[in-house]
Design an enzyme around this catalytic site. Structure first.
Site, PDB file in Angstrom:
ATOM      1  N   CYS A  93       2.749  53.058  -2.511  1.00 43.63           N
ATOM      2  CA  CYS A  93       3.396  53.924  -3.487  1.00 43.63           C
ATOM      3  C   CYS A  93       3.592  55.305  -2.861  1.00 43.63           C
ATOM      4  CB  CYS A  93       2.532  54.035  -4.736  1.00 43.63           C
ATOM      5  SG  CYS A  93       3.133  55.256  -5.928  1.00 43.63           S
ATOM      6  N   ASP A 126       1.271  48.595  -3.198  1.00 46.12           N
ATOM      7  CA  ASP A 126       2.149  47.886  -4.131  1.00 46.12           C
ATOM      8  C   ASP A 126       2.357  46.496  -3.566  1.00 46.12           C
ATOM      9  OD1 ASP A 126       2.651  49.907  -6.042  1.00 46.12           O
ATOM     10  OD2 ASP A 126       4.179  50.806  -4.759  1.00 46.12           O
TER      11      ASP A 126
END
Length: 157
Positions: free
Chosen positions: A55, A62
């Protein structure tokens, strides 16, 4: 001194070699080899169900299930180089949209397939799953392009 002709496609850098994970997507070198069925209309699918990036706001990981479909032109992407390219995102900060579309656009730009699409099925961030899709244009007439087969996120329900 005579000039030796250059091969149409250089030998792959990674196939059959020990290769380190590239430090970044920009540093990753994708290998392309001649299409063994040049002139045929067919589709190739790569699925990366454990793709990760970071992120750009929090630096937290992520996770996504990526599906890349393409109809080859004169070349195909060598799968080990693709694996290394995708792995290089492990330490790369980027929004889901930028990462997904960037992968598709780079492959399309370098490989020059007849057609390419990518689906990024991202797991929830902040309680909201984000799915990102990009394709180079309409599906070529006569190409069988099945559904990518990844359900929308349903959680535990």
């Amino acid at each position: 001194m005579t000039d030796t002709p250059k091969p149409a496609h250089p030998a792959p850098l990674h196939l059959g070699q020990t290769s380190a994970l590239p430090a970044s997507p920009e540093a990753a070198v994708l290998d392309y080899v001649p299409n063994p069925r040049a002139g045929s209309l067919y589709m190739v699918r790569f699925a990366a169900p454990e793709f990760t990036s970071l992120c750009p706001v929090t630096g937290q990981p992520d996770f996504a299930h990526l599906v890349i479909d393409y109809a080859p032109g004169e070349t195909i992407v060598e799968s080990k180089s693709l694996k290394l390219f995708l792995g290089s995102f492990r330490n790369h900060c980027g929004f889901h949209e930028d990462v997904t579309v960037g992968i598709g656009q780079r492959l399309f730009s370098e490989m020059k397939p007849q057609w390419l699409r990518i689906g990024g099925y991202w797991y929830p961030r902040g309680g909201i799953p984000i799915d990102v899709f990009w394709q180079s244009g309409p599906v070529p007439q006569g190409l069988w392009a099945p559904d990518q087969g990844v359900s929308g996120y349903r959680g535990r329900g």
